[in-house]
Design an enzyme around this catalytic site. Structure first.
Site, short mmCIF file in Angstrom:
data_model
loop_
_atom_site.label_atom_id
_atom_site.label_comp_id
_atom_site.label_asym_id
_atom_site.label_seq_id
_atom_site.Cartn_x
_atom_site.Cartn_y
_atom_site.Cartn_z
N TYR A 35 0.86 -1.18 0.00
CA TYR A 35 0.00 0.00 0.00
C TYR A 35 0.90 1.23 0.00
O TYR A 35 1.82 1.31 0.81
CB TYR A 35 -0.90 -0.01 1.24
CG TYR A 35 -1.80 1.20 1.38
CD1 TYR A 35 -1.58 2.14 2.39
CD2 TYR A 35 -2.88 1.39 0.53
CE1 TYR A 35 -2.40 3.24 2.53
CE2 TYR A 35 -3.72 2.49 0.67
CZ TYR A 35 -3.47 3.41 1.68
OH TYR A 35 -4.29 4.50 1.81
N ASP A 77 9.35 2.84 -0.54
CA ASP A 77 8.31 3.56 0.22
C ASP A 77 8.54 3.23 1.69
O ASP A 77 8.13 2.17 2.17
CB ASP A 77 6.92 3.12 -0.26
CG ASP A 77 5.83 3.78 0.57
OD1 ASP A 77 4.64 3.56 0.27
OD2 ASP A 77 6.17 4.53 1.51
N LYS A 107 4.61 9.47 8.57
CA LYS A 107 4.40 8.95 9.94
C LYS A 107 5.37 9.52 10.96
O LYS A 107 5.25 10.68 11.36
CB LYS A 107 4.41 7.42 9.90
CG LYS A 107 3.25 6.84 9.06
CD LYS A 107 3.27 5.34 9.04
CE LYS A 107 2.30 4.79 8.02
NZ LYS A 107 0.91 4.79 8.49
P1 KE4 Z 1 -0.78 8.46 4.44
O1 KE4 Z 1 -1.28 9.14 3.19
O2 KE4 Z 1 -1.85 7.65 5.12
O3 KE4 Z 1 -0.05 9.41 5.39
O4 KE4 Z 1 0.37 7.41 3.99
C1 KE4 Z 1 0.04 6.46 3.02
C2 KE4 Z 1 1.01 5.31 3.14
C3 KE4 Z 1 2.03 5.20 2.20
N1 KE4 Z 1 2.93 4.21 2.26
C4 KE4 Z 1 2.87 3.27 3.24
C5 KE4 Z 1 3.90 2.18 3.27
C6 KE4 Z 1 1.86 3.33 4.23
O5 KE4 Z 1 1.82 2.39 5.19
C7 KE4 Z 1 0.90 4.36 4.18
C8 KE4 Z 1 -0.23 4.47 5.18
N2 KE4 Z 1 -0.36 3.39 6.09
C9 KE4 Z 1 -1.71 3.13 6.60
C10 KE4 Z 1 -1.59 1.97 7.58
N3 KE4 Z 1 -1.47 0.74 6.93
C11 KE4 Z 1 -2.33 4.33 7.21
C12 KE4 Z 1 -3.56 4.05 8.05
C13 KE4 Z 1 -4.81 4.55 7.37
O6 KE4 Z 1 -4.94 4.43 6.14
O7 KE4 Z 1 -5.66 5.07 8.11
#
Ligand code: KE4
Length: 432
Positions: A145, A240, A268
């Site tokens: 993701y 990533d 994060k």
């Molecule tokens: P954000 O746009 O949510 O800040 O980051 C996206 C993202 C990009 N790359 C990786 C490897 C990530 O894990 C994420 C976001 N992780 C999720 C948890 N699996 C965020 C939680 C959510 O979507 O509420």
């Protein structure tokens, strides 16, 4: 029994004003059943919900709270910054300082651009890779993701798997055609895609340790093999590290595994809990970004002074205290060993993956090395286990396809509490 009448009432009310009652799908507990708890405060290892229930937490805001909630140095940095206004929309000294700090911590980063989320970071990185190479296609991995950018909602992980719509409506065929997917840990599949699209692939993007199908580690040689494929075919290798950055080591997974990508995306932890993302990499690539170069990317609140203050305090603390990473690994290893001992006593055999302070229990007896093997997990059993743990005051990610995060606030005593709950919840979940 932890009852949550106020959370339940708030969740019903929220349905009328927010899609699904939440501002991010995975928070809705749809994969595990029951209603989400509405939180009011958190400190150290604990979160407290509207009904006064206390939870020992292992989501840590999905990664950022590596020091536990409300660490003193981050709180103070924000409090000191607030009186100077919340935003200028003009360059500030702090942005230069945090850029220099990130460059000193993350091996691949020679120049870096701040954005406001991990999604913005990955969307921008892909655009820059396409602009730099003049190519259109990207390769991503099933179950990884990279945020909700259109190019990535193809065989996506995290909430997209949880919702069972890995290819989201609204993503056009045109966009999907430029995204090729391969199974994680499968170099042969990548080679086949590259050979079938000679000179057309701008980037290969992956989570160097995958945390969005549950935790899946790179097999020995996988990252190195991707590095070689990218070198041979002029493809931009993008790690990533939104989740693994500053989590697995000060320099993230690329430091831990000794493989340097061409670009890295971050999020994060970088913001200490404030909305911050970043993308960076080789100078020659990053100088393609406007206004230095032709690839456009912008943001009203990028480099926001409050967010930079929080991130700076967090990253400085991590850089100055590298012993934290060994402590986190030891605590997490104690948790995992205890869980394995519990399963032995109960005659159960589920797969647990761990790296550093990240771990996942998969309710399958098969090794989990990619999306297909992760999907052999019994998600209904996971849901029962999750709710049993929640009732015992342990707050886990509400999906089989997420990783858990240990913070420095988790003490030996809390590990013991976790393991007691884990034993009882494993037992109870089998019986239902
Ligand atoms: P954000 O746009 O949510 O800040 O980051 C996206 C993202 C990009 N790359 C990786 C490897 C990530 O894990 C994420 C976001 N992780 C999720 C948890 N699996 C965020 C939680 C959510 O979507 O509420």
């Amino acid at each position: 029994m932890k009852i949550a009448p106020i959370s339940n009432e708030l969740f019903q009310r929220a349905q009328h004003s927010i899609p699904g009652g939440v501002n991010s799908p995975v928070r809705a507990f749809r994969a595990v059943g029951g209603n989400p708890r509405f939180m009011v405060s958190a400190r150290g290892p604990y979160m407290f919900d509207e009904d006064g229930n206390q939870y020992i937490e292992f989501i840590n805001s999905w990664g950022p709270m590596i020091l536990g909630h409300a660490p003193e140095m981050v709180q103070k940095a924000v409090q000191d910054a607030i009186p100077n206004s919340l935003s200028f929309g003009a360059p500030t000294r702090k942005e230069v300082e945090i850029a220099e700090l990130i460059i000193s911590m993350v091996p691949s980063v020679e120049k870096v651009r701040m954005v406001n989320s991990g999604t913005e970071a990955t969307m921008s990185a892909i655009r820059v890779a396409r602009g730099y190479t003049g190519r259109s296609k990207i390769i991503k991995f099933e179950g990884c993701y990279h945020g909700h950018g259109d190019s990535f909602l193809i065989a996506a992980g995290s909430g997209a798997i949880t919702l069972g719509v890995p290819d989201s409506p609204g993503v056009t065929k045109g966009v999907a055609l430029d995204t090729l997917t391969a199974p994680y840990n499968n170099l042969e599949a990548v080679k086949t895609l590259v050979d079938a699209n000679p000179g057309e692939i701008a980037a290969i993007i992956l989570e160097p340790v995958a945390g969005n199908m549950g935790l899946v580690l790179p097999k020995p040689g996988f990252l190195q093999g991707l590095r070689q494929i990218c070198d041979q075919d002029g493809i931009v290798l993008i790690f990533d590290e939104v989740m693994t950055g500053f989590r697995l080591a000060p320099g993230g997974a690329q430091e831990l595994y000794g493989i340097t990508p061409d670009m890295t995306t971050l999020g994060k932890i970088i913001g200490g809990g404030m909305p911050v993302g970043a993308y960076g990499g080789k100078k020659e690539i990053m100088d393609f970004v406007a206004p230095a170069g032709p690839v456009y990317q912008a943001g009203t609140l990028s480099g926001n002074p409050i967010a930079m203050s929080a991130g700076m305090a967090m990253l400085q603390h991590l850089q100055q205290n590298p012993g934290i990473y060994r402590q986190l690994e030891q605590t997490t290893t104690a948790i995992v060993s205890g869980m394995k001992a519990n399963m032995q006593k109960l005659g159960l055999q589920y797969t647990i993956n761990q790296v550093g302070s990240m771990f996942s229990i998969f309710f399958t007896d098969q090794p989990v090395t990619d999306f297909e093997s992760a999907k052999t997990s019994d998600t209904a059993l996971f849901g029962r286990y999750f709710n049993s743990m929640l009732q015992r005051g342990i707050y886990l990610a509400p999906s089989q396809y997420e990783a858990l995060f240990v913070s420095t606030a988790i003490t030996d005593e809390l590990v013991a509490q976790y393991l007691k709950a884990n034993f009882e919840a494993l037992q109870e979940a089998q019986q239902q």
